[in-house]
Design a protein around this motif. Structure first.
Motif, mmCIF file in Angstrom:
data_model
loop_
_atom_site.group_PDB
_atom_site.id
_atom_site.type_symbol
_atom_site.label_atom_id
_atom_site.label_comp_id
_atom_site.label_asym_id
_atom_site.label_seq_id
_atom_site.Cartn_x
_atom_site.Cartn_y
_atom_site.Cartn_z
ATOM 1 N N ASN A 182 -39.145 17.802 -25.829
ATOM 2 C CA ASN A 182 -39.326 17.945 -27.269
ATOM 3 C C ASN A 182 -39.869 19.337 -27.556
ATOM 4 O OD1 ASN A 182 -42.421 17.537 -27.010
ATOM 5 N ND2 ASN A 182 -41.573 15.639 -26.150
ATOM 6 N N PHE A 183 -39.746 19.736 -28.835
ATOM 7 C CA PHE A 183 -40.170 21.063 -29.241
ATOM 8 C C PHE A 183 -41.355 20.970 -30.199
ATOM 9 C CE2 PHE A 183 -35.468 21.457 -28.607
ATOM 10 C CZ PHE A 183 -35.550 22.107 -27.384
ATOM 11 N N GLN A 184 -41.925 22.113 -30.556
ATOM 12 C CA GLN A 184 -43.113 22.111 -31.403
ATOM 13 C C GLN A 184 -42.844 21.435 -32.750
ATOM 14 O OE1 GLN A 184 -46.156 23.224 -30.245
ATOM 15 N NE2 GLN A 184 -46.834 22.055 -32.030
ATOM 16 N N ALA A 185 -41.668 21.649 -33.311
ATOM 17 C CA ALA A 185 -41.351 21.009 -34.593
ATOM 18 C C ALA A 185 -41.346 19.482 -34.462
ATOM 19 C CB ALA A 185 -39.990 21.491 -35.100
ATOM 20 N N ASP A 186 -40.846 18.984 -33.317
ATOM 21 C CA ASP A 186 -40.849 17.538 -33.076
ATOM 22 C C ASP A 186 -42.279 17.020 -32.935
ATOM 23 O OD1 ASP A 186 -37.937 17.528 -32.759
ATOM 24 O OD2 ASP A 186 -38.335 18.514 -30.841
ATOM 25 N N ARG A 187 -43.099 17.773 -32.204
ATOM 26 C CA ARG A 187 -44.489 17.353 -31.996
ATOM 27 C C ARG A 187 -45.283 17.399 -33.288
ATOM 28 N NH1 ARG A 187 -43.184 20.213 -27.217
ATOM 29 N NH2 ARG A 187 -44.065 22.191 -27.904
ATOM 30 N N ASP A 188 -45.034 18.419 -34.107
ATOM 31 C CA ASP A 188 -45.741 18.507 -35.386
ATOM 32 C C ASP A 188 -45.401 17.325 -36.288
ATOM 33 O OD1 ASP A 188 -46.897 20.870 -34.562
ATOM 34 O OD2 ASP A 188 -45.519 22.169 -35.697
ATOM 35 N N LYS A 209 -41.430 14.903 -22.200
ATOM 36 C CA LYS A 209 -41.631 16.341 -22.342
ATOM 37 C C LYS A 209 -40.399 17.054 -22.895
ATOM 38 C CE LYS A 209 -44.975 16.371 -18.537
ATOM 39 N NZ LYS A 209 -46.095 16.316 -19.482
ATOM 40 N N GLU A 254 -46.986 14.129 -34.867
ATOM 41 C CA GLU A 254 -48.426 14.053 -35.093
ATOM 42 C C GLU A 254 -48.753 13.820 -36.565
ATOM 43 O OE1 GLU A 254 -50.863 13.726 -33.164
ATOM 44 O OE2 GLU A 254 -49.829 14.024 -31.266
ATOM 45 N N ARG A 308 -38.666 13.262 -31.194
ATOM 46 C CA ARG A 308 -39.963 12.744 -31.676
ATOM 47 C C ARG A 308 -40.319 11.451 -30.932
ATOM 48 N NH1 ARG A 308 -39.099 12.898 -37.364
ATOM 49 N NH2 ARG A 308 -38.436 10.726 -37.325
ATOM 50 N N THR A 366 -36.299 24.410 -34.593
ATOM 51 C CA THR A 366 -37.232 24.477 -35.726
ATOM 52 C C THR A 366 -37.203 23.221 -36.576
ATOM 53 O OG1 THR A 366 -35.623 25.472 -37.259
ATOM 54 C CG2 THR A 366 -36.848 26.957 -35.800
ATOM 55 N N TYR A 409 -41.515 12.188 -27.526
ATOM 56 C CA TYR A 409 -42.907 12.644 -27.536
ATOM 57 C C TYR A 409 -43.866 11.462 -27.596
ATOM 58 C CZ TYR A 409 -47.196 14.825 -29.288
ATOM 59 O OH TYR A 409 -48.498 15.229 -29.449
#
Length: 271
Positions: free
Chosen positions: A32-38, A30, A41, A22, A15, A25
């Motif tokens: 990485n997790f959604q928190a890293d991608r958010d 690949k 971005e 990051r 989380t 990403y």
């Protein structure tokens, strides 16, 4: 190197974004997790060149290692802030030139630890090792048995601190961290360092980046030229000096501007 699954799982917080993931990403990885991608971005929304900056920083590292292995005869490398394994890691570049090269990787992201076996794929003539440690604690790195059993401290060593020190805040004294490590190196060793900067950016972009940075941890601390130059005090900085990472001994052809690369890089030799 221990990869106890229960310990890694306890430390792996999906989380919270982590700089290594990051960066992975931005480089097209690949791991990485959604928190890293958010978080990645959010930064890209205000600084669209961030992927270029990540690629240029990686390319600077590879050129520096290539120079040290091919031209300076360095056969030992200590890479602190390694990041997730990708194409042409330090040992890939160095051992392609000198198969007997020995490399120690250091990182504190438990996901890097999980994938560390990819960093340990050494040539038969050389060696690699991985240390699970934080750059903020150089004494722990220097005391780790894996370091002393892999690298010979009677021979020159290249210390790499590439895109890691801008995650060490001023109150944590990143300059003292570098001094501690450099002072432990044998004569004739090298420091390879890159560091993010806002120097070439316009005021509007800087304000937008600062606003995003307030919500991301660890805090991102880009530094001006004078502060980056402090890391090299007392060292012999190789030509072309402390420059944009894209301008350090570049390959022929077009290259990004300093405002797109947003990072200083240099290589220096100890006495």
């Amino acid at each position: 190197m221990s990869t106890d699954s229960s310990d890694v799982a306890a430390r792996l917080d999906m989380t919270r974004p982590h700089p290594a993931r990051r960066y992975d990403y931005w480089l097209g990885g690949k791991d990485n997790f959604q928190a890293d991608r958010d978080a990645a971005e959010a930064i890209a929304a205000v600084f669209p060149h961030i992927r270029t900056a990540a690629r240029e920083n990686r390319a600077f590292m590879q050129r520096a290692v290539r120079h040290l292995a091919a031209e300076a005869g360095i056969r030992q490398f200590l890479d602190i802030g390694t990041g997730l394994p990708t194409a042409d890691n330090v040992h890939d570049v160095a051992q392609r030139i000198a198969p007997e090269s020995r490399i120690v990787y250091v990182d504190n992201d438990p996901l890097v630890l999980v994938h560390a076996r990819a960093l340990l794929n050494s040539s038969p003539e050389g060696a690699t090792a991985y240390i699970d440690a934080d750059a903020r604690h150089p004494e722990r790195i220097l005391a780790d048995p894996a370091l002393r059993s892999t690298l010979d401290f009677s021979q020159p060593i290249a210390l790499l601190m590439v895109a890691v020190l801008h995650f060490v805040e001023d109150h944590e004294d990143p300059w003292a961290v570098v001094r501690h490590l450099v002072d432990a190196l044998p004569d004739g060793s090298y420091l390879v360092l890159s560091h993010a900067t806002f120097d070439p950016l316009d005021a509007e972009t800087i304000a937008a980046m600062d606003a995003v940075n307030k919500n991301i941890r660890p805090l991102f601390s880009p530094r001006p030229f004078a502060d980056v130059a402090r890391f090299f005090e007392g060292l012999d900085v190789l030509e072309p000096g402390i420059v944009s990472v894209s301008d350090w001994r570049p390959q022929p052809g077009p290259r990004p501007t300093p405002a797109e690369a947003t990072g200083y890089g240099a290589v220096a030799r100890t006495s």
